[in-house]
Each structure stands twice: as C-alpha cells, then as structure tokens.
Design a protein around this motif. Structure first.
Motif, PDB file in Angstrom:
ATOM      1  N   LEU A  91      30.986  37.840 -28.043  1.00 31.50           N
ATOM      2  CA  LEU A  91      31.701  37.176 -29.137  1.00 31.50           C
ATOM      3  C   LEU A  91      30.717  36.809 -30.258  1.00 31.50           C
ATOM      4  O   LEU A  91      30.976  37.051 -31.436  1.00 31.50           O
ATOM      5  CB  LEU A  91      32.364  35.919 -28.587  1.00 31.50           C
ATOM      6  CG  LEU A  91      33.395  35.269 -29.479  1.00 31.50           C
ATOM      7  CD1 LEU A  91      34.712  36.009 -29.352  1.00 31.50           C
ATOM      8  CD2 LEU A  91      33.591  33.811 -29.089  1.00 31.50           C
ATOM      9  N   LEU A  92      29.581  36.241 -29.872  1.00 30.73           N
ATOM     10  CA  LEU A  92      28.568  35.857 -30.866  1.00 30.73           C
ATOM     11  C   LEU A  92      28.095  37.083 -31.639  1.00 30.73           C
ATOM     12  O   LEU A  92      27.919  37.044 -32.856  1.00 30.73           O
ATOM     13  CB  LEU A  92      27.368  35.197 -30.180  1.00 30.73           C
ATOM     14  CG  LEU A  92      27.589  33.839 -29.543  1.00 30.73           C
ATOM     15  CD1 LEU A  92      26.304  33.341 -28.899  1.00 30.73           C
ATOM     16  CD2 LEU A  92      28.044  32.840 -30.588  1.00 30.73           C
ATOM     17  N   THR A  93      27.882  38.177 -30.915  1.00 34.76           N
ATOM     18  CA  THR A  93      27.412  39.394 -31.562  1.00 34.76           C
ATOM     19  C   THR A  93      28.449  39.892 -32.559  1.00 34.76           C
ATOM     20  O   THR A  93      28.121  40.335 -33.653  1.00 34.76           O
ATOM     21  CB  THR A  93      27.159  40.479 -30.511  1.00 34.76           C
ATOM     22  OG1 THR A  93      26.460  39.881 -29.428  1.00 34.76           O
ATOM     23  CG2 THR A  93      26.329  41.585 -31.068  1.00 34.76           C
ATOM     24  N   LEU A  94      29.708  39.789 -32.139  1.00 36.67           N
ATOM     25  CA  LEU A  94      30.799  40.225 -33.007  1.00 36.67           C
ATOM     26  C   LEU A  94      30.788  39.417 -34.302  1.00 36.67           C
ATOM     27  O   LEU A  94      30.934  39.939 -35.398  1.00 36.67           O
ATOM     28  CB  LEU A  94      32.113  39.997 -32.260  1.00 36.67           C
ATOM     29  CG  LEU A  94      33.263  40.914 -32.619  1.00 36.67           C
ATOM     30  CD1 LEU A  94      32.952  42.330 -32.189  1.00 36.67           C
ATOM     31  CD2 LEU A  94      34.537  40.416 -31.956  1.00 36.67           C
ATOM     32  N   VAL A  95      30.607  38.104 -34.139  1.00 35.14           N
ATOM     33  CA  VAL A  95      30.687  37.223 -35.299  1.00 35.14           C
ATOM     34  C   VAL A  95      29.428  37.305 -36.156  1.00 35.14           C
ATOM     35  O   VAL A  95      29.494  37.267 -37.374  1.00 35.14           O
ATOM     36  CB  VAL A  95      30.921  35.770 -34.831  1.00 35.14           C
ATOM     37  CG1 VAL A  95      30.877  34.820 -36.004  1.00 35.14           C
ATOM     38  CG2 VAL A  95      32.248  35.657 -34.116  1.00 35.14           C
TER      39      VAL A  95
ATOM     40  N   ASP B 246      21.022  47.638 -35.366  1.00 37.06           N
ATOM     41  CA  ASP B 246      21.701  48.202 -34.212  1.00 37.06           C
ATOM     42  C   ASP B 246      21.181  47.444 -32.999  1.00 37.06           C
ATOM     43  O   ASP B 246      20.018  47.573 -32.637  1.00 37.06           O
ATOM     44  CB  ASP B 246      21.367  49.688 -34.064  1.00 37.06           C
ATOM     45  CG  ASP B 246      22.046  50.490 -35.156  1.00 37.06           C
ATOM     46  OD1 ASP B 246      23.143  50.064 -35.580  1.00 37.06           O
ATOM     47  OD2 ASP B 246      21.478  51.511 -35.578  1.00 37.06           O
ATOM     48  N   LEU B 247      22.052  46.641 -32.376  1.00 33.86           N
ATOM     49  CA  LEU B 247      21.564  45.816 -31.273  1.00 33.86           C
ATOM     50  C   LEU B 247      21.461  46.651 -30.006  1.00 33.86           C
ATOM     51  O   LEU B 247      22.382  47.387 -29.672  1.00 33.86           O
ATOM     52  CB  LEU B 247      22.513  44.642 -31.038  1.00 33.86           C
ATOM     53  CG  LEU B 247      22.570  43.621 -32.168  1.00 33.86           C
ATOM     54  CD1 LEU B 247      23.479  42.469 -31.789  1.00 33.86           C
ATOM     55  CD2 LEU B 247      21.184  43.101 -32.482  1.00 33.86           C
ATOM     56  N   PRO B 248      20.331  46.525 -29.314  1.00 33.22           N
ATOM     57  CA  PRO B 248      20.222  47.211 -28.020  1.00 33.22           C
ATOM     58  C   PRO B 248      21.116  46.496 -27.010  1.00 33.22           C
ATOM     59  O   PRO B 248      21.499  45.345 -27.238  1.00 33.22           O
ATOM     60  CB  PRO B 248      18.743  47.031 -27.670  1.00 33.22           C
ATOM     61  CG  PRO B 248      18.336  45.779 -28.366  1.00 33.22           C
ATOM     62  CD  PRO B 248      19.162  45.716 -29.620  1.00 33.22           C
ATOM     63  N   PRO B 249      21.473  47.158 -25.911  1.00 39.88           N
ATOM     64  CA  PRO B 249      22.318  46.483 -24.910  1.00 39.88           C
ATOM     65  C   PRO B 249      21.602  45.269 -24.314  1.00 39.88           C
ATOM     66  O   PRO B 249      20.383  45.158 -24.388  1.00 39.88           O
ATOM     67  CB  PRO B 249      22.555  47.561 -23.853  1.00 39.88           C
ATOM     68  CG  PRO B 249      21.500  48.585 -24.088  1.00 39.88           C
ATOM     69  CD  PRO B 249      21.152  48.532 -25.522  1.00 39.88           C
ATOM     70  N   ALA B 250      22.383  44.370 -23.727  1.00 43.03           N
ATOM     71  CA  ALA B 250      21.806  43.157 -23.137  1.00 43.03           C
ATOM     72  C   ALA B 250      20.858  43.537 -22.014  1.00 43.03           C
ATOM     73  O   ALA B 250      21.082  44.503 -21.290  1.00 43.03           O
ATOM     74  CB  ALA B 250      22.913  42.265 -22.607  1.00 43.03           C
TER      75      ALA B 250
ATOM     76  N   LEU C 284      30.999  29.040 -36.930  1.00 42.56           N
ATOM     77  CA  LEU C 284      31.959  29.443 -35.895  1.00 42.56           C
ATOM     78  C   LEU C 284      31.207  29.749 -34.601  1.00 42.56           C
ATOM     79  O   LEU C 284      31.614  29.348 -33.508  1.00 42.56           O
ATOM     80  CB  LEU C 284      32.730  30.684 -36.368  1.00 42.56           C
ATOM     81  CG  LEU C 284      33.864  31.131 -35.460  1.00 42.56           C
ATOM     82  CD1 LEU C 284      34.979  30.103 -35.491  1.00 42.56           C
ATOM     83  CD2 LEU C 284      34.376  32.496 -35.884  1.00 42.56           C
ATOM     84  N   ALA C 285      30.069  30.440 -34.764  1.00 41.00           N
ATOM     85  CA  ALA C 285      29.283  30.796 -33.591  1.00 41.00           C
ATOM     86  C   ALA C 285      28.724  29.551 -32.910  1.00 41.00           C
ATOM     87  O   ALA C 285      28.794  29.413 -31.690  1.00 41.00           O
ATOM     88  CB  ALA C 285      28.154  31.735 -33.992  1.00 41.00           C
ATOM     89  N   VAL C 286      28.174  28.637 -33.721  1.00 43.59           N
ATOM     90  CA  VAL C 286      27.617  27.422 -33.123  1.00 43.59           C
ATOM     91  C   VAL C 286      28.725  26.629 -32.439  1.00 43.59           C
ATOM     92  O   VAL C 286      28.559  26.076 -31.360  1.00 43.59           O
ATOM     93  CB  VAL C 286      26.906  26.563 -34.187  1.00 43.59           C
ATOM     94  CG1 VAL C 286      26.455  25.247 -33.598  1.00 43.59           C
ATOM     95  CG2 VAL C 286      25.706  27.300 -34.746  1.00 43.59           C
ATOM     96  N   GLN C 287      29.915  26.630 -33.089  1.00 43.41           N
ATOM     97  CA  GLN C 287      31.046  25.927 -32.477  1.00 43.41           C
ATOM     98  C   GLN C 287      31.401  26.512 -31.123  1.00 43.41           C
ATOM     99  O   GLN C 287      31.728  25.785 -30.190  1.00 43.41           O
ATOM    100  CB  GLN C 287      32.258  26.056 -33.381  1.00 43.41           C
ATOM    101  CG  GLN C 287      32.575  24.787 -34.110  1.00 43.41           C
ATOM    102  CD  GLN C 287      33.819  24.972 -34.934  1.00 43.41           C
ATOM    103  OE1 GLN C 287      34.006  25.994 -35.581  1.00 43.41           O
ATOM    104  NE2 GLN C 287      34.677  23.995 -34.888  1.00 43.41           N
ATOM    105  N   SER C 288      31.347  27.837 -31.021  1.00 42.46           N
ATOM    106  CA  SER C 288      31.730  28.419 -29.742  1.00 42.46           C
ATOM    107  C   SER C 288      30.720  28.043 -28.668  1.00 42.46           C
ATOM    108  O   SER C 288      31.072  27.913 -27.500  1.00 42.46           O
ATOM    109  CB  SER C 288      31.910  29.932 -29.853  1.00 42.46           C
ATOM    110  OG  SER C 288      30.724  30.520 -30.310  1.00 42.46           O
TER     111      SER C 288
END
Ligand SMILES: Nc1ncnc2c1ncn2[C@@H]1O[C@H](COP(=O)(O)OP(=O)(O)O)[C@@H](O)[C@H]1O
Ligand SMILES: [Mg+2]
Lengths: 823, 231
Positions: free
Chosen positions: A326-330, A338-342, A697-701
């Motif tokens: 979700l954070l990555t999405l936001v 380009d984010l590498p996988p976790a 929004l991210a910090v809120q989540s």
C-alpha cells in the motif's frame, strides 16, 4: 521428560487462552508495523543505490576544482580499474549568426560513461540508446541547442565544432537550477585548443572509476592514506543526497510511528505476560511437586511464549507486506524508481525487534512465576506474584530505550522522545482526570451508575486514556489539521504573486520579453540580469578558511548562487541598514539579504570577493535588505551596483503571474524567444501539495498500527482487571442493579473514556495547529469544528466498542460464581 | 550412601526436631517447634489440629517442598538436607503423590493429560492406558477429554486422586482433601483414596481438621500451635 511434548500439548490450550491471544495480537501488530516500514524503506534504498551507480556514471567518483593529479590515475590504472575523465564548466557558445547562448559544457574522455548509458539521436532521427562519447571535432547538444544551432557548427571558445548528435539522456546529468543551462558535450582532447580553460576558471574536474569491489576498496584505502584535500571522493552512498535525505526523513517518520506502535505493543505484552505468569505460577509449582525441576518449568514457560512469538511472526510479516504494498502504491513513484522486490532482511529485523520486546517486557514476570515457592500449592490463594515489580518496570524502561535507539540510531532523539512521551502522557492523564472530576461535580446524585463510572479514575485507566488521546491527536494532526494549515498558508500568499518564472532570457531578448509580458499580462515588473557567482573571499580572507567547520555557511560556498545588479532597490524588499546607492554608482557596491548576512556574519563595509566564470570581482557591502521569501517574487541574496557586473555575460530572469483568465503565453514565449525556459511554480506547488497529501496518507496508514496497538493495550488492561471487575459487577448485581444497568455502565465507562481522549486530542491538535499557524506560517488559523467532531465521536465509538467487546465475557458470569471467588 | 537410616527399611518418612520460624510483622514467629515423627511403610498417619496450627507447614517440610530452619527429614531413606530443590523434586518424581485442598489440576489440560503428566514426569512414557484405566476406576471414564473447568469440584478432586496414585507412589501426602467439597463428595473422595492406598500399599500422611476422618488412619497426631503430640 522432555519439555517439547508438554509445550506441544500446552499449545492447544494456549491458542484458546484469551490472555495469550492478546499477547499474540500485540506481537502481530508490532511485527507488522516494523516489517512494513522496513520492507518499504529497504526497497526504496536499494533502488536508490542501484540507480546511484548510473547517476554517477561510475562506481566511484573523485571530484576536484583542479585537474586530478597523475599519481591518482596511475594508482587506479595499476589496480586494474576502468577510468574516464570529465571537466564541467559554464560557458557561452555562438551560432552561425553570432547569437550567444549560456551553456553548461562537459568535456569527456573516450571511455565516458563507465556506468549507465548516454542516449542520443542523430539529425535523421535515428536514436542510439548507448552512444560513445563525442569524437574530437564534434559536440553533442541538448534539444534546446538544436534550434539555436540550426544543425550548423557551434563556436566553442576558439574552436568551431560540428553538432554530431542530440542528447536524449545523460546518466550523470545534475539536477537543480544550477544546471539549467543546456548541455554541450565535447571531447576532452579538444579542450586545450578551445582556450576555455584558463587560470582561475571555475571548472569541475572528475575522475570516474569502475571495477571490481576489491579493487575499488583497495583504491579507496590508498586514497584515504594520501593527503589530497583538494579531491573529494564520492560513492553511491553520497550520490543523490537530496533523495537520500527525503528517504531518511520518510524512514524517520515511519520509524517513529512504528516505534510508538512497538512501545504500545510492549505495554500490552507486559500486561498479558504478567497475567499469563500469574496464571501459570501455581501450575509450575504443581509440576514441581510432581518432580519437575525449576529449570524445566522455566523452559516450559519460555518455550510456550517463544512458540507464540514464532506463530505471530508470519501473520505479522504478511500484514507488513500488505501494508508496504500500500505504501509503495501511494509513495513509490515519488522516487521515480523501479523498486526491486521485497527482501527478507526486514523480516529478520522485525523478528529481532519483537523478540527483544518480548524478552524485555516479559522475561521477569515469567522468571518470577518459575520461582514461586513450591509450598504455595498448600496455601489457599497461594502463588500470588508481586505486582509491585520495580525490576520489571526498570527492565521495560531499558527495553524501550534500546528499541528507540535501534529505530532511530540517535541518543539525543531517544532522550527527547522519552521526555516528550512522558510529558505528553502526563498532560493527557492530568487533562483526563480534570475532565472526570469536573463531570463528577456536574452529574446529579441520582445518576448512580454514571457517578460510579466517573469515580473510576485509576492510574491504569488514565494511562489508557492518554494512549488513545495521543494516537488520535497524531491522526487528527496528519489527517485533518494539515489540510487546514495548507489552506491557511495559501491564504497568506498575495493574489498577485508570480506563479511562473522565466529563466535563460538572453540580453538581446530582454526588451522583447518585457514587451510581450506587458502587453498580454499587464506585467509591471522587470527582468533582472543574473550571473552565477560563488563567494570566495571576505575582507581578503579566503572564504574556505574563514568558514571552515561552519556547516551553515559552507552550504553557500559549495554552490554558485544568482547575483544580480540594479540601480534601484527592488520594490518588494525593505532596507534595514545602510543606504541604496545613487543610480550610476561608480564603485563596486553590494546589497546583501539580511538572513544571508547573518549566516555568513557579514556587516556593512565588508569586502566580498566573488568568482564569476573565470573572473574575480570584489565589492563592498553597502546595505542590508530584508526579503520576504514567501512573496514568491524574484529575489537575490546579493545585488550589486551596475559597475561591478555590467560587463560580464548575463542572462535575464523574472517572475510573472499567469491568471486563469489570461491568455497562456508559454507557447508564444518558446516560439518567439528560443532558449527561454518557463518554470510553472503553480504546478510545482501543486505537485508538492500532492506529494505531501500522499505522504501524510502513508504516515496515517502506519499510525493505524499505533491505533490498533492502543486497542490491544485496552484489551490487555481489561483482561488483567477482569477478576476485580467480575467481583465489582457481582456486588452491583447483589445490590439490585439489573443486567441492563450493568451493561450500560460498561458502555458508559469506555465511551466516556474514548470521548474524553478524543476531546483532549482535538484540543491539543487545534492548539498545535494554532501555534504552527501563528508562529511559523504567520497565518490566521480558524479552528475546524470537524476536528472536534471526528475526535470526540471517533474516540467514543472506537474505545466504546472495543471496551464493550472486551468485557462481554464478564457480563455473562453468574454473580453467585463471582462472589464465591471462583474466578 | 550407607547411613543407618537407609538400612532401616521400615520407615519411609522420618523427621527429627523440625522447626520453622517466619518473619511476622512483630518480629520472628515460630510456627513449627521441635517436631519429630516417623511413618512406617504402608502406614496411614493423620495430623489433626485447628486452622493455623502449622499442619500445612509441616506437610510442606515433610514432602521437601520447603526447608526447615532446624532438623532434617529423611524421605524414602534420603536426607533432604543433603539435596537441593531440584534434587528433592527428582526424589519425589514417581514415588510421592499429592492431593491438595484446592485440587490444582493444570488448567487447559484434559483430565487424561493431567494424569498422564505425572507418569511422564517420572520418566514413564506411553502408559496412557494405565492412566485412562485408573480414571475409569474412579468413575471418570466418560470424562477423559474434559478440561478442569468442565468438571465439578468432586470430579476434579477425583482426577487429582488419579494423578496422585497413577505412579503407584510409596507415599501420599494429602492436605485437607475434602476442604473444598460438600459432605457427599468429600465422603466419596475419602473412601476412594483409602481403597487405592490399600490397593497400591502406599503410606499416607493426611492433614485434616476433621477428627472423624482421622479415625480411618492407623495413627493420629495432634498439632497445636506448632507442637505435635500423639493422640
Ligand atoms: N511464609 C509464611 N510467612 C508468614 N506466616 C506464615 C507463612 N507460612 C505460614 N505462616 C503462618 O503460620 C501459621 C501456620 O500456617 P499453616 O501451616 O498453613 O496452618 P494450617 O495448615 O494448620 O492451617 C499460620 O498462622 C500462618 O499464617
Ligand atoms: Mg493448611
């Protein structure tokens, strides 16, 4: 007998045990909070690192303001490293019509770039994703210069060089305003004949290196052993410092939210394990009467908790993964990466943090449970653990501090946070107690149940109230108040403030641009000549020496800044010291912005030396100006008299307001005045606001975890006071209270607690907002009634429902059973 | 290990000059004063006395759950003073059984698991059938998988009896086993306890304040304010 089989059998019961379920929930939330933040920051920082190699066009970079000594390249060569060289400097090029254009020249050696790729396009439109460096006699230019050159050769210094290709992207192209001038890339071999580099020219030399990690490390060791202060070594860790800083800030905010979650979870862990230890103390003693050793009993208890932690790890990690997605999405595209996988590293970290929390908050009660004297089995109600456990409290506090340090890596921050947490908790607790006392006075005496509830201000209850109050306040600040503050701040921006900036206006374009602006937009400002300059001396003393170790000042010395000249003082500035010069001043005089003067310790009468291109110019500070940067007008740290700069090449800049009803002149400007660049600050601000909205929004989540942890603390507290509550309610029942009344009293108790916490949260959030508005933004803040509505109802509903659900079991206990002490 | 006591095979339990002092709010308080006794193999001894006279304290010392300030206990021929706490626990495992006033079944473990546990702690694995059989003998055949909180007080105490006897202990300690039970259940528990003791030949030390219960033992001792006298 081996403990494992008993642990396995205990597990069946443990999974059904309400105390251990609370423990498990606390562990899951803590793991999820730490893991989600860990996953996200790990992915972004790895992506930044990967990109950083390309952004440097090398693995390692040596920068200098003079040519890199041969000994250095010889050493690199002997280690088998690949090498390339670049020289960067601002200059002016001429086209066939003798028009001049300010450019940023980069002379590169054949091997450039070592990492990443230079992508170009030829005149016939053929693109090459990977192009070699320009050959001697030719240049590559950026699109802005294609129109300028018209495809014909350009005069670069004393050389006429053909335009071979158009640059589409350059790996180590710097960002920011200092690099706004379009690029001309030439071959290093042409540089000496061009005559562009002379004594005192402000060129930046770089030696690019790439190769095996061992060889790079060997080179680095060798370099550090040399005394070469003029050379600075850069690697991926300090490339893209701005992004790295943003990431550091984001991970600090997230880390703090995760930390608060872990600390709250720690409170729930402590309470539930304390309860568990109490319940298991007699069981342990009974096992010892049956022949079990004390160590065996301890192992049995610890293994059970360890198993619970192991079971909680997986849902925690899964939840963490979901939230980081979700954070990555936001936030992901904020970094344009380009984010590498976790990776799994954050799992290990989350597991370690949780294990530490479990050990710190839980080991002492369990040890005490294992140490209950066996004879306790012979006493009625034997095996009570000492609840005034000072050691456990100390250990828990120590654990908190270690956890805070792990998460922040900063002792000072840990100290400040500890103090702030204590203080804020105390303020909320005192506020809560005061509200309860006040209500207690106002409630009529026949409202027995309400009065009973109001009298229940135990320290534990007030602590819970502050936990909820704090969390709600954080959420209100980020969620509601931030938007209000943004709007309040926008109101302070004058309606005629410029929302477009024009840069790179050539001197010959100045009058044309001015006329166009005046005709179409009622422009009443002017264009300012700008020269890029660097402060090199103060009263004859080299600036580098004068400001050595002064980080505040060094920031100004490292970069060029805009210098302008003017006959009159800018209308939107206020003189606070000295006089403006009379129009055609013959001397070199300087007007300095007051903040700049303060940071550099400058006074009227000081003699400042600037290096401008290959020139050195000195002038005397004649006055100080106050600039209101919030006005969005074009402003300068330093403005000189005409005499000091007029003969140097300059470009013009200005700011103007493009109203929504007015014709958009961006396209006209680009067509009529090639090379002129329009910067849409309105859009930049909009983007900044969007980024902030998404960031919050991210910090809120992440704060949702904190809220969840707060609820778990509530559950744990309800669970630990369960026996006392059953007795209390049973007494109420024997005195004639109906089942409905008893239920109402529980609803009331928790709804009131939530509403009070929400009320205090709204109060302190509004107060904080008001302070920020008044002190920092100098805007007027009108408290938003929504804050109060959301705070009070949100708190009441959330805490009311959680509290009621946690106590449901208590209501169903037969009052008689309760009074028999069978609880 | 050739102490004279060990050759004396008749006494499973003997205590010499036990005293126990605790710190009260008004200084030290002697709750057990120079108590000696001996229990022969197969013998049932009752200790009677009013509440607070020191009966449980004595039982705890005899079973090695606590240590005396003076004196020593020989349990199954072994001096307890020579053992540490874990040593005393090892000595009890499988040889000494307990029945408590408040049952003390392990919560979260079924009736069968509670009983099997005593066997396993004595190192005897895979004897579930013996445990189930004994529970059946005590009238709990249909309750094997029940948890303590699903059993009545009387049933819980019978599970505790099965747990105490399943290892066929040499010696059984019972501290007011009927204290938390109604008359009917109390009577039932006592007769089951005595018949099992008979069956397995276990010695018994029974603490009670009920003189009628004491009558069923071979010998009664009276505890008064920390002093033990024969009745
Ligand atoms: N650890 C202790 N600390 C203080 N007083 C104790 C302790 N253990 C027992 N006592 C006291 O010693 C006396 C005897 O207790 P106990 O052996 O339990 O008596 P009984 O089992 O005969 O009712 C009681 O007055 C009790 O309060
Ligand atoms: Mg007693």
């Amino acid at each position: 007998m081996n403990t494992t089989s008993l642990v396995r059998r205990s597990l069946k019961r443990d999974l059904r045990d309400s105390t251990l379920r609370i423990l498990m929930a606390a562990l899951i939330i803590a793991i999820a909070a730490v893991a989600s933040v860990g996953f996200f920051t790990d992915r972004v920082s790895r992506a930044l690192k990967m990109q950083a190699h390309e952004l440097m066009a090398a693995d390692l970079l040596l920068r200098s303001s003079s040519p890199v000594p041969d000994a250095v390249s010889a050493q690199a060569a002997s280690l088998g490293l690949q090498m390339a060289e670049t020289v960067n400097f601002p200059s002016v090029v001429l086209n066939g019509q003798d028009d001049s254009q300010l450019v940023s020249v980069k002379a590169v050696s054949e091997q450039y770039p070592l990492r990443g790729a230079l992508s170009t396009q030829t005149a016939d439109g053929a693109t090459a994703e990977v192009s070699p460096a320009p050959v001697p006699g030719s240049v590559y230019v950026e699109p802005a210069l294609m129109t300028f050159s018209g495809g014909a050769p350009l005069w670069v210094g004393e050389l006429q060089l053909s335009v071979a290709r158009e640059i589409l992207s350059e790996p180590d192209r710097g960002q920011g305003f200092s690099e706004l001038a379009p690029r001309v890339m030439m071959n290093l071999a042409d540089l000496p004949q061009s005559g562009l580099i002379t004594e005192g020219s402000r060129a930046r030399y770089a030696l690019l290196l790439a190769g095996e990690a061992d060889a790079l490390a060997a080179f680095r060791d060798w370099f550090e052993a040399q005394d070469l202060p003029q050379l600075s070594l850069r690697d991926v860790d300090n490339a893209r410092p701005a992004m790295a800083r943003v990431l550091r800030q984001i991970s600090t905010y997230f880390g703090l939210a995760a930390l608060v979650t872990v600390l709250l979870a720690g409170a729930a862990i402590a309470m539930s394990v304390g309860q568990f230890a109490q319940e298991q103390a007699i069981a342990g003693a009974v096992l010892r009467t049956l022949g079990a050793r004390r160590r065996w009993v301890l192992r049995w208890l610890f293994q059970r908790l360890g198993l619970i932690a192991l079971i909680a790890l997986w849902p925690g990690v899964l939840l963490g993964l979901a939230v980081q997605a979700l954070l990555t999405l936001v936030l992901g595209d904020l970094f344009a990466l380009d984010l590498p996988p976790a990776s799994f590293a954050p799992v290990a970290y989350a597991a370690a943090v949780t294990l530490l929390a479990l050990a710190g908050f839980a080991s002492l009660p369990v040890l005490r449970a294992g140490a209950v004297p066996v004879v306790a089995v012979l006493r009625q109600g034997g095996g009570r653990l000492d609840s005034r456990a000072r050691n456990a409290l100390l250990l828990a506090l120590l654990t908190c501090v270690v956890l805070m340090f792990l998460q922040t890596g900063d002792w000072k921050l840990v100290l400040i946070m500890t103090l702030a947490l204590f203080l804020v908790t105390a303020v909320f607790a005192i506020g809560g107690a005061a509200i309860y006392r006040l209500l207690g006075r106002l409630v009529p005496s026949r409202q027995t149940l309400l009065r009973l509830v109001l009298r229940r201000r135990t320290p534990l209850m007030l602590l819970q109230l502050s936990v909820f109050g704090l969390t709600l306040m954080a959420m209100l600040l980020i969620g509601v108040v931030r938007g209000d503050l943004m709007r309040a701040w926008e109101m302070t921006i004058p309606s005629d403030a410029p929302n477009r900036f024009l840069v790179n206006v050539r001197p010959d374009q100045q009058t044309g641009v001015q006329a166009l602006l005046e005709q179409t937009l009622d422009f009443d400002g002017r264009l300012y000549p700008v020269t890029r300059a660097r402060l090199v001396s103060v009263n004859g003393e080299p600036a580098a020496e004068r400001y050595a170790g002064n980080a505040d000042a060094e920031g100004f010395l490292r970069h060029d800044f805009n210098l302008s000249y003017s006959d009159s003082a800018p209308a939107h500035n206020t003189l606070i010291e000295g006089q403006w010069w009379s129009a055609p001043a013959a001397e070199n005089l300087i007007s300095v912005e007051s903040g700049f003067a303060e940071r550099l310790g400058l006074r009227s009468g000081d003699r400042l030396g600037f290096s401008i291109g290959s020139q050195l110019r000195e002038g005397v500070v004649s006055n100080l100006r106050e600039v209101s940067w919030e006005s969005f007008q074009v402003n300068f740290y330093a403005i000189t008299s005409r005499a000091m700069l007029e003969d140097l090449p300059a470009m013009y800049i200005t700011g103007y307001r493009q109203g929504p009803q007015q014709p958009d002149i961006t396209a006209t400007l680009a067509r009529q005045f090639p090379g002129v660049t329009v910067i849409d600050t309105g859009r930049i601000m909009q983007q900044a606001q969007q980024i902030m909205a998404r960031g919050s929004l991210a910090v809120q989540s992440v704060f949702l975890f904190t809220l969840a942890a707060g609820i778990i603390v509530l559950l744990a507290a309800v669970r630990s006071s369960r026996a006392a509550r059953i007795r209390e309610l049973a007494v109420l029942r024997t005195m004639g209270a109906s089942h409905r009344q008893v239920r109402a009293s529980i609803w009331l108790e928790f709804t009131l607690m939530g509403a009070t916490a929400g009320f205090l949260a709204a109060f302190f959030a509004s107060l904080t907002a008001w302070l920020i508005a008044r002190q920092l933004l100098e805007a007027s803040y009108h408290p938003d009634p929504l804050v109060w509505v959301i705070g009070v109802t949100g708190g009441a509903v959330l805490v009311g429902i959680s509290g009621y659900l946690a106590n449901r079991g208590v209501l169903n206990r037969a009052p008689l059973a309760a009074l028999r002490g069978d609880v | 290990m050739t102490s004279p006591e060990q050759s004396d095979n008749v006494s499973v339990l003997s205590a010499q000059a036990l005293s126990r002092t605790v710190q009260g709010p008004e200084g030290p308080m002697t709750i057990l004063d120079d108590v000696s006794l001996s229990v022969a193999e197969g013998e049932a001894v009752a200790i009677v006395g009013p509440s607070g006279s020191g009966k449980s304290t004595l039982l705890g010392l005899l079973a090695g759950l606590d240590v005396p300030d003076h004196g020593d206990v020989h349990l199954l021929g072994q001096s307890l003073a020579a053992l540490d706490e874990d040593g005393r626990a090892q000595l009890r495992a499988g040889r000494v059984g307990f029945v408590f006033q408040s049952f003390h079944l392990l919560p979260g473990f079924t009736a069968l698991e509670n009983v099997t546990l005593a066997l396993e702690l004595a190192g005897r694995h895979g004897e579930q059938d013996a445990a189930a059989q004994l529970l059946g003998q005590l009238g709990l055949g249909s309750r094997l998988q029940h948890y303590p909180d699903q059993l009545s007080g009387g049933e819980q105490q019978r599970v505790a009896l099965a747990r105490a006897f399943v290892t066929r202990p040499v010696l059984l300690f019972a501290d007011e086993p009927t204290g938390n039970l109604d008359a009917g259940n109390g009577e039932k528990t006592i007769s089951l306890m005595f018949s099992l003791r008979e069956e397995f030949g276990s010695s018994l030390v029974l603490v009670t304040h009920d003189p009628a219960l004491a009558q069923r033992c071979d010998r009664s001792l009276s505890m008064q304010a920390g002093k033990l006298t024969a009745l």
